[in-house]
Design a protein around this motif. Structure first.
Motif, PDB file in Angstrom:
ATOM      1  N   LEU A 181       0.826  -1.205   0.000  1.00 26.27           N
ATOM      2  CA  LEU A 181       0.000   0.000   0.000  1.00 26.27           C
ATOM      3  C   LEU A 181       0.858   1.252   0.000  1.00 26.27           C
ATOM      4  N   LYS A 182       1.930   1.226   0.776  1.00 32.71           N
ATOM      5  CA  LYS A 182       2.833   2.383   0.819  1.00 32.71           C
ATOM      6  C   LYS A 182       3.459   2.637  -0.544  1.00 32.71           C
ATOM      7  N   GLU A 183       3.835   1.575  -1.215  1.00 33.02           N
ATOM      8  CA  GLU A 183       4.409   1.718  -2.556  1.00 33.02           C
ATOM      9  C   GLU A 183       3.401   2.326  -3.518  1.00 33.02           C
ATOM     10  N   TYR A 184       2.142   1.878  -3.418  1.00 35.24           N
ATOM     11  CA  TYR A 184       1.100   2.412  -4.300  1.00 35.24           C
ATOM     12  C   TYR A 184       0.860   3.896  -4.047  1.00 35.24           C
ATOM     13  N   PHE A 185       0.685   4.272  -2.779  1.00 38.18           N
ATOM     14  CA  PHE A 185       0.378   5.668  -2.474  1.00 38.18           C
ATOM     15  C   PHE A 185       1.582   6.577  -2.706  1.00 38.18           C
ATOM     16  N   THR A 186       2.778   6.063  -2.561  1.00 43.26           N
ATOM     17  CA  THR A 186       3.972   6.869  -2.842  1.00 43.26           C
ATOM     18  C   THR A 186       3.993   7.292  -4.299  1.00 43.26           C
ATOM     19  N   ALA A 187       3.511   6.420  -5.154  1.00 43.98           N
ATOM     20  CA  ALA A 187       3.456   6.747  -6.585  1.00 43.98           C
ATOM     21  C   ALA A 187       2.389   7.793  -6.899  1.00 43.98           C
ATOM     22  N   HIS A 188       1.500   8.086  -5.918  1.00 44.89           N
ATOM     23  CA  HIS A 188       0.442   9.082  -6.116  1.00 44.89           C
ATOM     24  C   HIS A 188       0.524  10.194  -5.067  1.00 44.89           C
ATOM     25  N   LYS A 189       1.734  10.453  -4.580  1.00 42.91           N
ATOM     26  CA  LYS A 189       1.906  11.422  -3.488  1.00 42.91           C
ATOM     27  C   LYS A 189       1.359  12.794  -3.834  1.00 42.91           C
ATOM     28  N   GLU A 190       1.503  13.181  -5.086  1.00 38.97           N
ATOM     29  CA  GLU A 190       1.085  14.538  -5.469  1.00 38.97           C
ATOM     30  C   GLU A 190      -0.420  14.743  -5.337  1.00 38.97           C
ATOM     31  N   SER A 191      -1.200  13.665  -5.228  1.00 40.46           N
ATOM     32  CA  SER A 191      -2.655  13.786  -5.133  1.00 40.46           C
ATOM     33  C   SER A 191      -3.170  13.659  -3.701  1.00 40.46           C
ATOM     34  N   LEU A 192      -2.254  13.440  -2.743  1.00 45.27           N
ATOM     35  CA  LEU A 192      -2.677  13.225  -1.360  1.00 45.27           C
ATOM     36  C   LEU A 192      -2.688  14.533  -0.572  1.00 45.27           C
ATOM     37  N   CYS A 193      -3.612  14.613   0.392  1.00 45.53           N
ATOM     38  CA  CYS A 193      -3.654  15.796   1.266  1.00 45.53           C
ATOM     39  C   CYS A 193      -2.491  15.740   2.253  1.00 45.53           C
ATOM     40  N   GLY A 194      -2.265  16.862   2.977  1.00 44.25           N
ATOM     41  CA  GLY A 194      -1.160  16.923   3.917  1.00 44.25           C
ATOM     42  C   GLY A 194      -1.245  15.882   5.016  1.00 44.25           C
ATOM     43  N   THR A 195      -2.463  15.649   5.509  1.00 46.77           N
ATOM     44  CA  THR A 195      -2.643  14.652   6.567  1.00 46.77           C
ATOM     45  C   THR A 195      -2.270  13.271   6.070  1.00 46.77           C
ATOM     46  N   CYS A 196      -2.661  12.944   4.854  1.00 49.91           N
ATOM     47  CA  CYS A 196      -2.374  11.615   4.314  1.00 49.91           C
ATOM     48  C   CYS A 196      -0.902  11.451   3.952  1.00 49.91           C
ATOM     49  N   LEU A 197      -0.211  12.522   3.640  1.00 48.32           N
ATOM     50  CA  LEU A 197       1.233  12.424   3.427  1.00 48.32           C
ATOM     51  C   LEU A 197       1.920  11.982   4.710  1.00 48.32           C
ATOM     52  N   ASP A 198       1.429  12.478   5.849  1.00 49.36           N
ATOM     53  CA  ASP A 198       1.961  12.046   7.136  1.00 49.36           C
ATOM     54  C   ASP A 198       1.580  10.595   7.410  1.00 49.36           C
ATOM     55  N   ARG A 199       0.348  10.227   7.068  1.00 49.08           N
ATOM     56  CA  ARG A 199      -0.105   8.843   7.263  1.00 49.08           C
ATOM     57  C   ARG A 199       0.696   7.867   6.409  1.00 49.08           C
ATOM     58  N   LEU A 200       1.167   8.323   5.267  1.00 46.04           N
ATOM     59  CA  LEU A 200       1.909   7.468   4.355  1.00 46.04           C
ATOM     60  C   LEU A 200       3.113   6.840   5.043  1.00 46.04           C
ATOM     61  N   CYS A 210      -9.678   8.330   4.484  1.00 47.81           N
ATOM     62  CA  CYS A 210      -9.707   9.789   4.343  1.00 47.81           C
ATOM     63  C   CYS A 210     -10.968  10.234   3.610  1.00 47.81           C
ATOM     64  N   LYS A 211     -11.550  11.339   4.078  1.00 50.32           N
ATOM     65  CA  LYS A 211     -12.789  11.848   3.486  1.00 50.32           C
ATOM     66  C   LYS A 211     -12.537  12.832   2.345  1.00 50.32           C
ATOM     67  N   SER A 212     -11.266  13.192   2.106  1.00 50.86           N
ATOM     68  CA  SER A 212     -10.948  14.105   1.011  1.00 50.86           C
ATOM     69  C   SER A 212     -11.288  13.447  -0.331  1.00 50.86           C
ATOM     70  N   PRO A 213     -12.023  14.136  -1.209  1.00 48.66           N
ATOM     71  CA  PRO A 213     -12.379  13.541  -2.510  1.00 48.66           C
ATOM     72  C   PRO A 213     -11.153  13.134  -3.321  1.00 48.66           C
ATOM     73  N   GLU A 214     -10.087  13.947  -3.250  1.00 49.73           N
ATOM     74  CA  GLU A 214      -8.873  13.626  -3.997  1.00 49.73           C
ATOM     75  C   GLU A 214      -8.235  12.343  -3.485  1.00 49.73           C
ATOM     76  N   CYS A 215      -8.116  12.236  -2.156  1.00 47.16           N
ATOM     77  CA  CYS A 215      -7.531  11.021  -1.573  1.00 47.16           C
ATOM     78  C   CYS A 215      -8.427   9.811  -1.808  1.00 47.16           C
ATOM     79  N   ALA A 216      -9.749  10.026  -1.729  1.00 50.66           N
ATOM     80  CA  ALA A 216     -10.681   8.923  -1.959  1.00 50.66           C
ATOM     81  C   ALA A 216     -10.559   8.395  -3.388  1.00 50.66           C
ATOM     82  N   ALA A 217     -10.335   9.302  -4.346  1.00 51.92           N
ATOM     83  CA  ALA A 217     -10.192   8.881  -5.742  1.00 51.92           C
ATOM     84  C   ALA A 217      -8.945   8.036  -5.924  1.00 51.92           C
ATOM     85  N   VAL A 218      -7.852   8.420  -5.255  1.00 53.64           N
ATOM     86  CA  VAL A 218      -6.627   7.624  -5.328  1.00 53.64           C
ATOM     87  C   VAL A 218      -6.829   6.279  -4.644  1.00 53.64           C
TER      88      VAL A 218
END
Length: 449
Positions: A181-200, A210-218
């Motif tokens: 999961l970390k590998e997947y989200f790292t490849a989409h870091k530019e689309s994550l909110c600040g809170t989710c970057l910390d969660r990564l 995450c309830k952010s529409p951008e993060c939910a889409a990723v």
């Protein structure tokens, strides 16, 4: 109006006109839970902050953003409970419940507090019905609490609710999933909110919640935990599904359910209504096998769920569910003169002691005003007492719905008449309700009795 006379934002009053609905929900849930062996537990409204940090999880929105935390006069960090499980687990440990008969089954109706944006069905002070089952490892326990939740919803007349289930594995198989999961989200870091970057870095599974529409889409395209379950977790989940199927409960596999609290393991589930749009989850829970150990106890496989009562009430009202009739005054005694007022008070007191709802004048109203008041409160009967009635020992009882009257004596005969009328009405109501419940049971997810 001065702000001090308004409810604090994110809170609401439950007024007498609506309290009967709440009592009905609470009493029904507690009663059904008792049939499953769950007995009520009550825990304090606040706990040591560390309890929630360790149980709920440092990376959750609840701990990071939403808890009501303060220092008390002893400079101790105290938090208003944001959920019910941690307090119940702490109580089980503190009072040695886990040394007794196992499993320990507890239910509760409780208030919870989270600082988040108030919206329909989501308040800063909200209320939950919940159950906790400590020391039950078998998949049948998972199926039992899910069936319990379904039975409560069925008993309350809630329709259009779909059960969604998932497994988020154990710490062992989840470690591999976290890496993927970390590998997947790292490849989409530019689309994550600040809170989710910390969660990564700390807990990438939290991004899925995450309830952010951008993060939910990723997150929608992320790998799913079901593909990474170890053999034990996979077998456990298969047995849970088999038990639910045998019980006649339909369900939908939903790999995106992770729940919002870190203590969950293996089975997680939600009951989702079609009545509320985005605010659709009316009940959620799952297994938390490591919680007691995290709090300093032994390894005690456990599980539970929470049911938001504000949201549940919204669903019931949206579905047009019939609530029990609100109790009303059986008889109102209207008096003329001091002697009559005293006699009416005595009669009212005796009836109340015998279980009949009765009222009399306590503010010195005129007879006309008393009769208006009796009509406003919906009194079923009225009885006027004055000098003539005191002298004869009889008065005329009036049925406010039909206008019919009958003469009654101002003694034990009056009590018998009113008690019997009240009892007949209660029995008729119980018969109607029993018929509805038995009819509902016939369709309880295919269960045969």
């Amino acid at each position: 109006m001065d702000a001090m006379y308004k409810a604090v934002r994110g809170t609401q009053d439950v007024l007498p006109a609506d309290s009967g609905k709440w009592q009905y929900m609470e009493q029904t849930a507690l009663s059904v839970a008792q049939d499953f062996g769950y007995r009520e537990i009550r825990t304090p409204v606040f706990e040591q902050t560390a309890l929630f940090q360790r149980s709920v999880g440092e990376t959750t929105d609840v701990v990071q953003k939403e808890m009501y935390t303060f220092l008390d006069k002893g400079e101790r960090s105290i938090t208003l409970r944001p959920e019910g499980t941690a307090g119940a687990a702490r109580a089980a440990l503190e009072h040695g419940l886990l040394a007794g008969a196992l499993p320990v089954k507890a239910s509760y109706v409780t208030s919870c507090y989270r600082y988040e944006k108030p919206q329909a069905g989501r308040l800063r002070e909200f209320h939950q019905f919940g159950v906790e089952c400590f020391a039950a490892a078998a998949p049948q326990a998972d199926a039992e609490i899910i069936t319990l939740a379904a039975t409560i919803l069925e008993s309350l007349g809630v329709t259009g609710v779909q059960l969604h289930i998932n497994s988020i594995g154990c710490p062992e198989c989840r470690a591999q999933y976290h890496a993927v999961l970390k590998e997947y989200f790292t490849a989409h870091k530019e689309s994550l909110c600040g809170t989710c970057l910390d969660r990564l870095e700390r807990n990438p599974m939290r991004i899925l919640d995450c309830k952010s529409p951008e993060c939910a889409a990723v997150a929608a395209g992320a790998p799913v935990m079901l593909d990474y379950l170890c053999d034990d977790c996979a077998a456990h989940f298969e047995e849970v599904k088999a038990c639910l199927t045998d019980a006649g409960l339909s369900f939908e596999l939903d790999p995106h359910i992770v729940r919002g609290l870190d203590y969950y393991t293996r089975t997680v589930f939600e009951f989702i209504s079609d009545a509320l749009g985005a605010q659709s989850t009316v009940c959620g829970g799952g297994r938390y096998d490591g919680l007691i150990e995290e709090l300093g106890g032994a390894h005690v496989p456990s599980l539970g769920f929470g049911m938001g009562l504000e949201r549940l009430l919204m669903v019931m009202e949206a579905k047009g569910v019939s609530f029990p009739e609100t109790p009303v005054c059986e008889v109102y005694f209207a008096s003329m003169g001091e002697a009559a007022a005293r006699r009416c008070f005595t009669l009212t007191t005796k009836l109340r002691q015998g279980g009949v709802a009765a009222e009399c004048d306590t503010v010195g109203r005129s007879l006309k005003a008393q009769m208006k008041y009796a009509d406003k409160i919906g009194a079923r009967y009225t009885l006027v007492v004055g000098d003539d009635e005191l002298a004869s020992g009889t008065a005329r009882l009036k049925d406010m719905a039909t206008g019919e009257t009958e003469d009654v004596t101002l003694d034990d005969g009056l009590y018998s008449v009113l008690y019997n009328k009240s009892l007949d009405r209660q029995l008729a109501g119980m018969t109607d309700l029993l018929g509805e419940e038995l009819g509902g049971l016939d369709g309880l997810s295919g269960l045969s009795l």
